[in-house]
Design an enzyme around this catalytic site. Structure first.
Site, mmCIF file in Angstrom:
data_model
loop_
_atom_site.group_PDB
_atom_site.id
_atom_site.type_symbol
_atom_site.label_atom_id
_atom_site.label_comp_id
_atom_site.label_asym_id
_atom_site.label_seq_id
_atom_site.Cartn_x
_atom_site.Cartn_y
_atom_site.Cartn_z
ATOM 1 N N GLU A 1 16.557 -19.259 47.612
ATOM 2 C CA GLU A 1 17.034 -19.756 46.323
ATOM 3 C C GLU A 1 17.293 -21.260 46.421
ATOM 4 O OE1 GLU A 1 16.992 -18.042 43.691
ATOM 5 O OE2 GLU A 1 16.888 -15.970 44.412
ATOM 6 N N CYS B 1 25.649 -12.984 43.472
ATOM 7 C CA CYS B 1 24.846 -13.822 44.371
ATOM 8 C C CYS B 1 24.852 -15.275 43.899
ATOM 9 C CB CYS B 1 23.409 -13.306 44.434
ATOM 10 S SG CYS B 1 23.261 -11.720 45.286
#
Length: 209
Positions: A85, A149
């Protein structure tokens, strides 16, 4: 300075929803067995799937360990690759956590930037992994999902001025085992540490010049 060990903190998450086993914590435990080499002290922690717990725990990790790098690992039921990410987002948190709680204003940090990027070049890490013959597919994403998350990642990026990373893993057996995910985390983190070390060397060289 060269003989001092570097602290690295890696977190996974507890089970949530239909995920009675969280592949992220399994993968982190496998990474702990493998280690990151003799010059790294690796600290691992299972994080509750609770917004308020994240807001309490993440700052204490930075204070306690003063880590060179913090990497959070989470499970994505939709993922089929290990996903790096690039950034964390401040707003849009409407999903209830394991306590049935949702943050006021649906955001992480009041008045914080909309989005914070990691200082680590995830595209570069991804290319290295593709060329390494790791046997685990790695991809890059700009959307960590606006749940715990993403919330954890943004909180950590905000506190660390970008010295954090987030990695999503698929559920166990879809298609990788815990051992395969652990090996992938080891290779990815070693690459991230190399990138940080090279960046610091360049800064020191510029300061000497």
């Amino acid at each position: 300075m060269d003989n001092m060990k570097r602290n690295v903190v890696v977190t996974g998450f507890e089970p949530f929803g239909e995920h009675t086993v969280n592949a992220s914590w399994v993968a982190v435990q496998e990474l702990k067995k493998l280690g990151l080499g003799n010059d790294v002290d690796l600290h691992v922690l299972e994080v509750p799937v609770e917004y308020q717990a994240v807001q309490r725990i993440i700052p204490t990790l930075w204070k306690r360990y003063k880590p060179q790098l913090v990497v959070h690992v989470g499970l994505s039921g939709m993922a089929t690759t290990v996903t790096l990410e690039k950034c964390g987002h401040n707003e849009g948190y409407k999903g209830l956590d394991n306590c049935g709680f949702c943050p006021d204003g649906h955001c992480c940090v009041d008045g914080g930037p909309h989005c914070i990027d990691s200082v680590i070049d995830m595209d570069s890490v991804c290319k290295r992994m593709a060329a390494s013959g790791l046997g685990v597919a790695v991809s890059v994403s700009k959307d960590a999902g606006r749940y715990l998350c993403d919330f954890t990642y943004y909180t950590s990026l905000y506190l660390s001025h970008g010295r954090s990373a987030f990695i999503h893993v698929p559920p166990l057996g879809k298609p990788y085992s815990g051992e395969e995910l652990g090996r992938a985390l080891q290779a990815i983190l070693q690459e991230m540490l190399d990138i940080l070390a090279r960046a610091e060397e360049e800064i020191q060289c510029q300061q000497r010049d």
